[in-house]
Enzyme design. Structure first.
Site, short mmCIF file in Angstrom:
data_model
loop_
_atom_site.label_atom_id
_atom_site.label_comp_id
_atom_site.label_asym_id
_atom_site.label_seq_id
_atom_site.Cartn_x
_atom_site.Cartn_y
_atom_site.Cartn_z
N TRP A 103 0.88 -1.25 0.10
CA TRP A 103 0.01 0.08 0.10
C TRP A 103 0.79 1.28 -0.11
O TRP A 103 0.55 2.16 -0.61
CB TRP A 103 -0.90 -0.08 1.17
CG TRP A 103 -2.12 -1.09 1.03
CD1 TRP A 103 -2.07 -2.13 1.60
CD2 TRP A 103 -3.14 -1.12 -0.08
NE1 TRP A 103 -3.34 -2.80 1.00
CE2 TRP A 103 -3.93 -2.22 0.08
CE3 TRP A 103 -3.40 0.05 -1.10
CZ2 TRP A 103 -4.77 -2.41 -0.98
CZ3 TRP A 103 -4.52 -0.25 -1.87
CH2 TRP A 103 -5.24 -1.37 -1.83
N ASP A 173 -0.76 6.50 6.37
CA ASP A 173 -2.00 5.86 6.13
C ASP A 173 -2.34 4.75 7.09
O ASP A 173 -1.66 3.74 7.46
CB ASP A 173 -1.68 5.27 4.74
CG ASP A 173 -2.76 4.23 4.26
OD1 ASP A 173 -3.84 4.14 5.08
OD2 ASP A 173 -2.58 3.50 3.42
N LYS A 197 -12.33 -1.45 7.74
CA LYS A 197 -11.77 -2.38 8.39
C LYS A 197 -11.84 -2.43 9.77
O LYS A 197 -12.34 -3.29 10.16
CB LYS A 197 -9.83 -2.26 7.98
CG LYS A 197 -9.86 -2.35 6.69
CD LYS A 197 -8.61 -1.79 6.36
CE LYS A 197 -8.50 -1.86 4.82
NZ LYS A 197 -8.47 -2.87 3.87
N1 PMP Z 1 -4.29 1.73 2.51
C1 PMP Z 1 -4.37 0.32 3.02
C2 PMP Z 1 -3.34 0.28 4.35
C3 PMP Z 1 -5.34 -0.54 2.87
O1 PMP Z 1 -5.24 -1.77 3.46
C4 PMP Z 1 -6.28 -0.35 1.86
C5 PMP Z 1 -7.31 -1.12 1.50
N2 PMP Z 1 -7.21 -2.48 1.49
C6 PMP Z 1 -6.14 1.09 1.13
C7 PMP Z 1 -4.90 1.79 1.50
C8 PMP Z 1 -6.99 1.34 -0.12
O2 PMP Z 1 -8.41 1.66 0.47
P1 PMP Z 1 -9.47 1.96 -0.44
O3 PMP Z 1 -9.98 0.67 -0.95
O4 PMP Z 1 -10.42 2.50 0.51
O5 PMP Z 1 -9.02 3.08 -1.32
#
Ligand code: PMP
Length: 362
Positions: A103, A173, A197
């Site tokens: 991510w 994040d 989450k």
């Molecule tokens: N950052 C992290 C650490 C994530 O786990 C996720 C989703 N799994 C995201 C960003 C992306 O989030 P979204 O699907 O809400 O854009």
């Protein structure tokens, strides 16, 4: 109710049962509103009360001062990957990225479309199996900000404290471990987290941001992309995701009233994670934990079995025990047990027992 499984999904993920029950009870008519949460104006009294309450709960749980704004946005954390550099990375500046998993890497790739980035650390060489020590960081003291991902959902590695970036604003994040423990918000320029989450359903992303940083937003930005605009409009510049914000309000109330705050939540989370890591360590010939022990996530427990065949067998047999959504992310395979705040300890106990049994027969 009997059909509910132990849901180890990485997100959207398990929600507290008392929260689901309250949603069910209020589905046709939100008390005092005469209609459901989905049918009322975002500018009317009942919703105004809900959004104020959700913000107040977050401020209380995380002890957020008035120097920080709390925003409820759409577009997921992915939009934040772009909004952060669009607002905070000025002409001729560079932003630091600490990369400890998939991510963080994606966040930097999006930022590169907006301006200059620099890698302050990457754990890619060892398959993103650890987080750095402070001394490992190569920080730019002139950086516009430094971005990191406190919990990497796919690899299951987690920081247990903040990197020290000196005077450079720290942007985090926190999508997959938001509200799993208390944070010292004053150490951050900004924290963002999609809700699906640990904080609610999909559809809303929570942004906690030092108000003075939003002054960097260019006045000519499209209004939805401007933090300054969202702060001015108090997250109501357009129709916000009302249902999702309502659930965030209920989840944060559950954390305050049923759990008793984030210190208690953290104790429960550590206990749950330890139960699974203990089984992994006791059966290290069968279960290979992905993260190095000191970087193990208390939210996403990732491990591999020796073959794809055994992995499939594990998943198939787990299903028979109502242990669901344990398949690792498609990019890394293996097993991932996401054990967010709302995963009951019984679910973790059931998984730990199953893992021990499976190891006996494998
Ligand atoms: N950052 C992290 C650490 C994530 O786990 C996720 C989703 N799994 C995201 C960003 C992306 O989030 P979204 O699907 O809400 O854009």
């Amino acid at each position: 109710m009997d059909e509910r499984v132990f849901n180890f999904s990485a997100g959207p993920a398990v929600l507290p049962v008392p929260v689901l029950e309250q949603i069910r009870d209020e589905m046709l008519c939100l008390p005092g509103a005469g209609a459901s949460i989905m049918e009322i104006s975002h500018r009317g009294g009942p919703f105004t009360e809900i959004i104020h309450s959700a913000e107040a709960n977050l401020r209380k749980l995380l002890d957020i001062s008035d120097d920080y704004a709390v925003l409820f946005l759409q577009g997921g954390s992915r939009l934040q990957f772009s909004m952060v550099p669009i607002n905070l990375l000025g002409e001729g500046q560079s932003a630091d990225y600490i990369l400890t998993g998939s991510w963080g890497k994606k966040a930097m790739e999006e930022a590169q479309k907006e301006g200059q980035t620099r890698v302050a650390y990457t754990a890619k060489g060892s398959g993103f199996d650890h987080v750095p020590e402070q001394g490992d960081l190569d920080l730019d003291p002139q950086a516009a900000y430094c971005h990191y991902t406190c919990n990497e959902t796919i690899e299951g590695v987690q920081f247990n404290g903040e990197p020290d970036t000196g005077g450079v604003p720290l942007v985090c994040d926190a999508s997959s471990d938001f509200l799993h423990r208390k944070l010292d918000i004053s150490r951050y320029g900004m924290v963002y987290a999609c809700a699906q989450k640990n904080a609610g359903p999909s559809g809303v992303t929570i942004v906690i941001m030092r108000k003075d940083l939003a002054e960097r937003s260019d006045a000519n930005l499209p209004s939805y992309l401007s933090y300054a605009n969202h702060i001015k409009e108090e997250s109501l510049g357009n129709t916000p995701p009302t249902f999702a914000i309502y659930v965030v309000d209920l989840v944060t109330k559950w954390l305050l009233n049923d759990i008793g705050g984030l210190d208690k939540m953290f104790e429960q989370n550590k206990t749950k994670a330890l139960k699974l890591y203990d089984v992994i360590d006791a059966h290290s010939d069968l279960y290979k934990g992905h993260a190095q022990p000191s970087s193990r996530s208390v939210m996403n427990v990732t491990f591999n079995l020796p073959s794809d065949e055994l992995t499939s067998k594990f998943l198939g047999e787990a299903k028979k025990h109502k242990l669901e959504a344990l398949k690792g992310h498609r990019s890394v395979g293996g097993i991932r047990a996401s054990i967010y705040n709302a995963m009951p300890v019984e679910g973790v106990d059931a998984l730990a027992s199953f893992m021990k049994e499976f190891a006996k027969n494998a």
